[in-house]
Design a protein around this motif. Structure first.
Motif, PDB file in Angstrom:
ATOM      1  N   SER A  96       0.875  -1.166   0.000  1.00 16.42           N
ATOM      2  CA  SER A  96       0.000   0.000   0.000  1.00 16.42           C
ATOM      3  C   SER A  96       0.916   1.221   0.000  1.00 16.42           C
ATOM      4  CB  SER A  96      -0.878  -0.031   1.254  1.00 16.42           C
ATOM      5  OG  SER A  96      -1.602   1.148   1.396  1.00 16.42           O
ATOM      6  N   LEU A  97       0.807   2.039  -1.042  1.00 16.09           N
ATOM      7  CA  LEU A  97       1.706   3.178  -1.230  1.00 16.09           C
ATOM      8  C   LEU A  97       0.932   4.475  -1.043  1.00 16.09           C
ATOM      9  CD1 LEU A  97       4.682   3.724  -2.074  1.00 16.09           C
ATOM     10  CD2 LEU A  97       3.866   3.894  -4.418  1.00 16.09           C
ATOM     11  N   GLY A  98       1.469   5.374  -0.207  1.00 13.62           N
ATOM     12  CA  GLY A  98       0.823   6.654   0.054  1.00 13.62           C
ATOM     13  C   GLY A  98       0.731   7.519  -1.190  1.00 13.62           C
ATOM     14  N   MET A  99      -0.238   8.406  -1.180  1.00 13.91           N
ATOM     15  CA  MET A  99      -0.518   9.256  -2.336  1.00 13.91           C
ATOM     16  C   MET A  99       0.702  10.025  -2.828  1.00 13.91           C
ATOM     17  SD  MET A  99      -3.045  12.534  -2.569  1.00 13.91           S
ATOM     18  CE  MET A  99      -4.572  11.694  -2.889  1.00 13.91           C
ATOM     19  N   TYR A 100       1.540  10.477  -1.929  1.00 12.96           N
ATOM     20  CA  TYR A 100       2.643  11.357  -2.312  1.00 12.96           C
ATOM     21  C   TYR A 100       3.984  10.641  -2.447  1.00 12.96           C
ATOM     22  CZ  TYR A 100      -0.996  14.494  -0.812  1.00 12.96           C
ATOM     23  OH  TYR A 100      -2.196  15.128  -0.678  1.00 12.96           O
ATOM     24  N   GLN A 101       3.998   9.343  -2.330  1.00 12.19           N
ATOM     25  CA  GLN A 101       5.254   8.607  -2.389  1.00 12.19           C
ATOM     26  C   GLN A 101       5.633   8.237  -3.816  1.00 12.19           C
ATOM     27  OE1 GLN A 101       4.193   5.514   0.568  1.00 12.19           O
ATOM     28  NE2 GLN A 101       6.139   6.118   1.477  1.00 12.19           N
ATOM     29  N   ASP A 102       6.933   8.154  -4.035  1.00 15.80           N
ATOM     30  CA  ASP A 102       7.481   7.723  -5.316  1.00 15.80           C
ATOM     31  C   ASP A 102       7.955   6.282  -5.141  1.00 15.80           C
ATOM     32  OD1 ASP A 102       8.988   7.168  -7.570  1.00 15.80           O
ATOM     33  OD2 ASP A 102      10.105   9.052  -7.521  1.00 15.80           O
ATOM     34  N   GLY A 103       7.268   5.349  -5.798  1.00 19.66           N
ATOM     35  CA  GLY A 103       7.614   3.939  -5.680  1.00 19.66           C
ATOM     36  C   GLY A 103       9.040   3.642  -6.089  1.00 19.66           C
ATOM     37  N   ASN A 104       9.585   4.402  -7.023  1.00 17.61           N
ATOM     38  CA  ASN A 104      10.973   4.198  -7.446  1.00 17.61           C
ATOM     39  C   ASN A 104      11.955   4.476  -6.316  1.00 17.61           C
ATOM     40  OD1 ASN A 104      10.490   3.508 -10.236  1.00 17.61           O
ATOM     41  ND2 ASN A 104       9.935   5.645 -10.541  1.00 17.61           N
ATOM     42  N   GLU A 105      11.609   5.405  -5.432  1.00 15.64           N
ATOM     43  CA  GLU A 105      12.497   5.744  -4.315  1.00 15.64           C
ATOM     44  C   GLU A 105      12.217   4.907  -3.077  1.00 15.64           C
ATOM     45  OE1 GLU A 105      12.771   9.888  -3.444  1.00 15.64           O
ATOM     46  OE2 GLU A 105      12.861  10.439  -5.565  1.00 15.64           O
TER      47      GLU A 105
ATOM     48  N   ARG B 205       9.919  -9.643  -8.931  1.00 18.83           N
ATOM     49  CA  ARG B 205      10.199 -11.079  -8.775  1.00 18.83           C
ATOM     50  C   ARG B 205       9.136 -11.763  -7.920  1.00 18.83           C
ATOM     51  NH1 ARG B 205      15.406  -9.100  -8.134  1.00 18.83           N
ATOM     52  NH2 ARG B 205      15.448  -9.488  -5.907  1.00 18.83           N
ATOM     53  N   GLY B 206       8.601 -11.035  -6.952  1.00 17.79           N
ATOM     54  CA  GLY B 206       7.580 -11.603  -6.075  1.00 17.79           C
ATOM     55  C   GLY B 206       6.165 -11.424  -6.591  1.00 17.79           C
ATOM     56  N   ASP B 207       6.011 -10.739  -7.744  1.00 20.72           N
ATOM     57  CA  ASP B 207       4.704 -10.493  -8.336  1.00 20.72           C
ATOM     58  C   ASP B 207       3.744  -9.910  -7.296  1.00 20.72           C
ATOM     59  OD1 ASP B 207       2.898 -10.392 -10.448  1.00 20.72           O
ATOM     60  OD2 ASP B 207       2.053 -12.356  -9.943  1.00 20.72           O
ATOM     61  N   ILE B 208       4.177  -8.822  -6.663  1.00 26.96           N
ATOM     62  CA  ILE B 208       3.415  -8.200  -5.580  1.00 26.96           C
ATOM     63  C   ILE B 208       2.762  -6.917  -6.091  1.00 26.96           C
ATOM     64  CG2 ILE B 208       3.589  -7.169  -3.285  1.00 26.96           C
ATOM     65  CD1 ILE B 208       6.066  -9.017  -2.903  1.00 26.96           C
ATOM     66  N   PRO B 209       1.439  -6.847  -6.042  1.00 25.26           N
ATOM     67  CA  PRO B 209       0.771  -5.635  -6.525  1.00 25.26           C
ATOM     68  C   PRO B 209       1.026  -4.441  -5.616  1.00 25.26           C
ATOM     69  CG  PRO B 209      -0.841  -7.200  -5.675  1.00 25.26           C
ATOM     70  CD  PRO B 209       0.490  -7.865  -5.595  1.00 25.26           C
TER      71      PRO B 209
ATOM     72  N   GLY C 103       1.189   9.055   3.861  1.00 22.94           N
ATOM     73  CA  GLY C 103       1.735   8.087   4.794  1.00 22.94           C
ATOM     74  C   GLY C 103       2.764   7.200   4.126  1.00 22.94           C
ATOM     75  N   SER C 104       3.419   6.423   4.939  1.00 20.99           N
ATOM     76  CA  SER C 104       4.501   5.547   4.492  1.00 20.99           C
ATOM     77  C   SER C 104       3.983   4.365   3.693  1.00 20.99           C
ATOM     78  CB  SER C 104       5.260   5.010   5.707  1.00 20.99           C
ATOM     79  OG  SER C 104       5.783   6.055   6.473  1.00 20.99           O
ATOM     80  N   ALA C 105       4.879   3.779   2.915  1.00 15.42           N
ATOM     81  CA  ALA C 105       4.563   2.521   2.239  1.00 15.42           C
ATOM     82  C   ALA C 105       4.374   1.440   3.292  1.00 15.42           C
ATOM     83  CB  ALA C 105       5.686   2.144   1.276  1.00 15.42           C
ATOM     84  N   MET C 106       3.418   0.543   3.060  1.00 12.75           N
ATOM     85  CA  MET C 106       3.157  -0.554   3.981  1.00 12.75           C
ATOM     86  C   MET C 106       3.121  -1.862   3.201  1.00 12.75           C
ATOM     87  SD  MET C 106       0.195   0.907   6.481  1.00 12.75           S
ATOM     88  CE  MET C 106      -0.411   2.484   5.908  1.00 12.75           C
ATOM     89  N   PHE C 107       3.768  -2.877   3.749  1.00 10.93           N
ATOM     90  CA  PHE C 107       3.729  -4.221   3.179  1.00 10.93           C
ATOM     91  C   PHE C 107       2.716  -5.026   3.984  1.00 10.93           C
ATOM     92  CE2 PHE C 107       5.433  -8.651   3.387  1.00 10.93           C
ATOM     93  CZ  PHE C 107       5.142  -8.997   2.083  1.00 10.93           C
TER      94      PHE C 107
END
Length: 184
Positions: A52-61, A70-74, A82-86
């Protein structure tokens, strides 16, 4: 004192739901509550692990995208920051939605109160968890959980989870965190 004043509250149970559908329900309830629908607490589990990625986060960073691929994780994008959450398949997903106009406290206080309740839940199961201000839970000084809180279309929204049985080491690498507990 409770988290919210006594009023009618919807309870929505989502079990074994595809991550995108889960986030879709969170978003739809958020938009509806801001337009006069009843406040809601949504509890559920996902049919697969996801980020779960917050609205203002850059997934690349924020994320190790090669490991994610590799894990095929959406990756599911939230409408709040907010922070990224696994989230693992066994984690209990939590979403609380309140009408902002009727909400009596600050969203920071809501985050603190909910995270302290989550800490108490872990403690009741014998896990030595503690609260990390403002939005975290830690075991042995290593973060195992966070929450995201914000506003969407007239609603106050909080999302978090209770880790039941997830691969925290994998999640920490995925989220580019420096360390993770080996077990909770």
């Amino acid at each position: 004192m409770g988290i919210v004043p006594m009023q009618t509250l919807r309870s929505i149970d989502l079990q074994d739901v595809v991550p995108f559908h889960c986030q879709g329900v969170f978003d739809a309830v958020s938009w509806g509550t801001g337009r006069g629908e009843l406040d809601a607490v949504i509890l559920g589990t996902s049919s697969q692990r996801f980020i779960s990625l917050g609205m203002y986060q850059d997934g690349n960073e924020e994320l190790d995208l090669a490991l994610r691929d590799r894990g095929d994780i959406p990756i599911v994008r939230r409408q709040i920051g907010g922070s990224a959450m696994f989230h693992g398949e066994s984690d209990l997903l939590i979403c609380m939605v309140f009408n902002r106009d009727l909400f009596p406290q600050s969203i920071t206080r809501l985050a603190r109160d909910v995270m302290r309740a989550i800490v108490n839940t872990y403690n009741s199961f014998g896990v030595d968890a503690h609260y990390q201000p403002v939005t975290g839970v830690a075991v042995r000084d290593v973060s195992i959980g966070r929450c995201a809180v914000g506003t969407v279309s007239g609603s106050v929204v909080l999302v978090s989870s209770i880790v039941v049985d997830s691969d925290r080491e994998f999640g920490s690498r995925l989220l580019k965190m420096e360390q993770a507990p080996t077990s909770i």
